[in-house]
Design a protein around this motif. Sequence first.
Motif, PDB file in Angstrom:
ATOM      1  N   ALA A  34       0.853  -1.185   0.000  1.00 30.40           N
ATOM      2  CA  ALA A  34       0.000   0.000   0.000  1.00 30.40           C
ATOM      3  C   ALA A  34       0.890   1.236   0.000  1.00 30.40           C
ATOM      4  N   VAL A  35       0.516   2.237  -0.771  1.00 29.30           N
ATOM      5  CA  VAL A  35       1.285   3.482  -0.859  1.00 29.30           C
ATOM      6  C   VAL A  35       0.310   4.639  -0.652  1.00 29.30           C
ATOM      7  N   GLU A  36       0.335   5.208   0.535  1.00 28.36           N
ATOM      8  CA  GLU A  36      -0.580   6.315   0.835  1.00 28.36           C
ATOM      9  C   GLU A  36      -0.229   7.533  -0.019  1.00 28.36           C
ATOM     10  N   PRO A  37      -1.244   8.290  -0.462  1.00 25.93           N
ATOM     11  CA  PRO A  37      -2.671   8.125  -0.174  1.00 25.93           C
ATOM     12  C   PRO A  37      -3.431   7.389  -1.277  1.00 25.93           C
ATOM     13  N   ALA A  38      -2.738   6.723  -2.178  1.00 30.54           N
ATOM     14  CA  ALA A  38      -3.409   6.056  -3.289  1.00 30.54           C
ATOM     15  C   ALA A  38      -3.900   4.675  -2.885  1.00 30.54           C
ATOM     16  N   PRO A  39      -5.093   4.274  -3.321  1.00 25.22           N
ATOM     17  CA  PRO A  39      -5.553   2.909  -3.054  1.00 25.22           C
ATOM     18  C   PRO A  39      -4.802   1.900  -3.920  1.00 25.22           C
ATOM     19  N   GLY A  40      -5.011   0.609  -3.650  1.00 27.38           N
ATOM     20  CA  GLY A  40      -4.372  -0.431  -4.433  1.00 27.38           C
ATOM     21  C   GLY A  40      -3.032  -0.844  -3.862  1.00 27.38           C
ATOM     22  N   LEU A  41      -2.415  -1.836  -4.510  1.00 27.11           N
ATOM     23  CA  LEU A  41      -1.092  -2.314  -4.125  1.00 27.11           C
ATOM     24  C   LEU A  41      -0.124  -2.031  -5.261  1.00 27.11           C
ATOM     25  N   TRP A  42       1.018  -1.476  -4.942  1.00 27.93           N
ATOM     26  CA  TRP A  42       1.976  -0.984  -5.922  1.00 27.93           C
ATOM     27  C   TRP A  42       3.308  -1.691  -5.761  1.00 27.93           C
ATOM     28  N   SER A  43       4.002  -1.941  -6.877  1.00 30.61           N
ATOM     29  CA  SER A  43       5.294  -2.628  -6.778  1.00 30.61           C
ATOM     30  C   SER A  43       6.048  -2.522  -8.099  1.00 30.61           C
ATOM     31  N   THR A  44       7.281  -3.041  -8.073  1.00 28.46           N
ATOM     32  CA  THR A  44       8.061  -3.237  -9.281  1.00 28.46           C
ATOM     33  C   THR A  44       8.463  -4.705  -9.338  1.00 28.46           C
ATOM     34  N   ASP A  45       8.996  -5.129 -10.479  1.00 32.01           N
ATOM     35  CA  ASP A  45       9.562  -6.472 -10.520  1.00 32.01           C
ATOM     36  C   ASP A  45      10.928  -6.452  -9.830  1.00 32.01           C
ATOM     37  N   ALA A  46      11.555  -7.614  -9.706  1.00 27.31           N
ATOM     38  CA  ALA A  46      12.814  -7.723  -8.969  1.00 27.31           C
ATOM     39  C   ALA A  46      13.923  -6.882  -9.573  1.00 27.31           C
ATOM     40  N   THR A  47      13.864  -6.661 -10.887  1.00 26.82           N
ATOM     41  CA  THR A  47      14.911  -5.877 -11.543  1.00 26.82           C
ATOM     42  C   THR A  47      14.617  -4.383 -11.548  1.00 26.82           C
ATOM     43  N   GLY A  48      13.400  -4.010 -11.146  1.00 22.64           N
ATOM     44  CA  GLY A  48      13.025  -2.609 -11.143  1.00 22.64           C
ATOM     45  C   GLY A  48      12.725  -2.043 -12.511  1.00 22.64           C
ATOM     46  N   SER A  49      12.486  -2.907 -13.500  1.00 20.81           N
ATOM     47  CA  SER A  49      12.272  -2.429 -14.863  1.00 20.81           C
ATOM     48  C   SER A  49      10.804  -2.181 -15.195  1.00 20.81           C
ATOM     49  N   THR A  50       9.900  -2.812 -14.447  1.00 24.89           N
ATOM     50  CA  THR A  50       8.465  -2.713 -14.721  1.00 24.89           C
ATOM     51  C   THR A  50       7.727  -2.357 -13.441  1.00 24.89           C
ATOM     52  N   ALA A  51       6.718  -1.486 -13.556  1.00 24.13           N
ATOM     53  CA  ALA A  51       5.887  -1.124 -12.409  1.00 24.13           C
ATOM     54  C   ALA A  51       4.546  -1.834 -12.511  1.00 24.13           C
ATOM     55  N   PHE A  52       3.998  -2.224 -11.347  1.00 27.87           N
ATOM     56  CA  PHE A  52       2.730  -2.947 -11.298  1.00 27.87           C
ATOM     57  C   PHE A  52       1.772  -2.270 -10.322  1.00 27.87           C
ATOM     58  N   LEU A  53       0.499  -2.348 -10.657  1.00 27.00           N
ATOM     59  CA  LEU A  53      -0.573  -1.905  -9.775  1.00 27.00           C
ATOM     60  C   LEU A  53      -1.636  -2.985  -9.749  1.00 27.00           C
ATOM     61  N   THR A  54      -2.003  -3.407  -8.550  1.00 23.19           N
ATOM     62  CA  THR A  54      -3.073  -4.391  -8.375  1.00 23.19           C
ATOM     63  C   THR A  54      -4.196  -3.738  -7.596  1.00 23.19           C
ATOM     64  N   ALA A  55      -5.416  -3.802  -8.127  1.00 23.98           N
ATOM     65  CA  ALA A  55      -6.555  -3.161  -7.484  1.00 23.98           C
ATOM     66  C   ALA A  55      -7.828  -3.925  -7.782  1.00 23.98           C
ATOM     67  N   VAL A  56      -8.851  -3.652  -6.991  1.00 24.11           N
ATOM     68  CA  VAL A  56     -10.191  -4.209  -7.198  1.00 24.11           C
ATOM     69  C   VAL A  56     -11.122  -3.045  -7.509  1.00 24.11           C
ATOM     70  N   PRO A  57     -12.298  -3.315  -8.113  1.00 22.91           N
ATOM     71  CA  PRO A  57     -13.201  -2.214  -8.467  1.00 22.91           C
ATOM     72  C   PRO A  57     -13.555  -1.308  -7.294  1.00 22.91           C
ATOM     73  N   ALA A  58     -13.638  -1.873  -6.089  1.00 23.56           N
ATOM     74  CA  ALA A  58     -13.991  -1.066  -4.917  1.00 23.56           C
ATOM     75  C   ALA A  58     -12.946   0.010  -4.615  1.00 23.56           C
ATOM     76  N   ASP A  59     -11.717  -0.148  -5.133  1.00 28.47           N
ATOM     77  CA  ASP A  59     -10.690   0.874  -4.924  1.00 28.47           C
ATOM     78  C   ASP A  59     -10.987   2.149  -5.711  1.00 28.47           C
ATOM     79  N   GLY A  60     -11.835   2.050  -6.728  1.00 30.68           N
ATOM     80  CA  GLY A  60     -12.237   3.233  -7.479  1.00 30.68           C
ATOM     81  C   GLY A  60     -11.192   3.787  -8.414  1.00 30.68           C
ATOM     82  N   LEU A  61     -10.216   2.962  -8.801  1.00 30.69           N
ATOM     83  CA  LEU A  61      -9.163   3.415  -9.699  1.00 30.69           C
ATOM     84  C   LEU A  61      -9.554   3.173 -11.158  1.00 30.69           C
ATOM     85  N   THR A  62      -9.326   4.156 -11.993  1.00 34.74           N
ATOM     86  CA  THR A  62      -9.538   3.995 -13.439  1.00 34.74           C
ATOM     87  C   THR A  62      -8.293   4.468 -14.174  1.00 34.74           C
TER      88      THR A  62
END
Length: 280
Positions: A48-76
């Motif tokens: 979790a990265v405040e104040p944004a909803p969802g779960l945020w990360s990179t891969d092990a090499t730091g080359s790609t960013a990822f966001l995982t969320a559900v509809p209830a998070d309200g992210l578009t």
Amino acid sequence: MTTTPATTHAARAERWQRFRANRNKALAAPHGWLTLTSFQWLEDSPSAVEPAPGLWSTDATGSTAFLTAVPADGLTLVETGEKVDGTVSAVLADEESLMWVQFGGPDGDQVVVELAMRGGRYAIRTRDAASPAFTEFDGVPTFPYNPDWEVTGRFEPYPAPVDVPIGTANPLVDGVHRSVGEVVFRLPGSSHEFRLQAEEEKLGALTVTFHDETNGDTTDEWRKLSLPRPRPDGSVVLDFNRAINYPSAFTPYGTCPMPVKNNSLDIRVEAGEKEPYPGR
């Protein structure tokens, strides 16, 4: 009609007023620099990265960013308006940014989350349209227009660009200044020449980032000045009435470049933009 000095002065002052109006309009743009409200690095495990909803990360090499969320998070997604349901990814080059997702407010777009690659690491910054720096903005204070601060200098290009390591407004982010040459000029009240290393912008225009003796008093810690493309004879106009602040003057979440060493003027340049929040 014969052009007199007074007429020329009035025309220049009018052009400066238009420049100021456009500058303030640009700063007041939706989800612009005045709306920055956070800066967070991403780790290589979903978090979790405040104040944004969802779960945020990179891969092990730091080359790609990822966001995982559900509809209830309200992210578009900003680009398509599609709801984020599951995991989405993005890849950026260093110094690139992406207005990636949005959330909040009656229309679901009050806060935009910017993905940025800085110093080889991914970070996110939130841009909140409800930020007081944005909603209470009434223009940047400036020194009065003074034609004496418009001078002609000369540009001395290097044989090849030189990459100079620099700091930034964020102590955890390093930067690089690609110096293409030096701008040499004189200023009112000084008996010697100044030399500022310059970066090249689009169509051959130049930018100089500089310190002067007003920094920390009436102006921010450093400012920048855009110059038109040098003329064929190498001459170039520096109008310090158009010196502006970097975004870091308005928000603590900027990663703006500091001047290279020796890009300092040992006089008070009482022209251009002032400190936007004096006494704060």
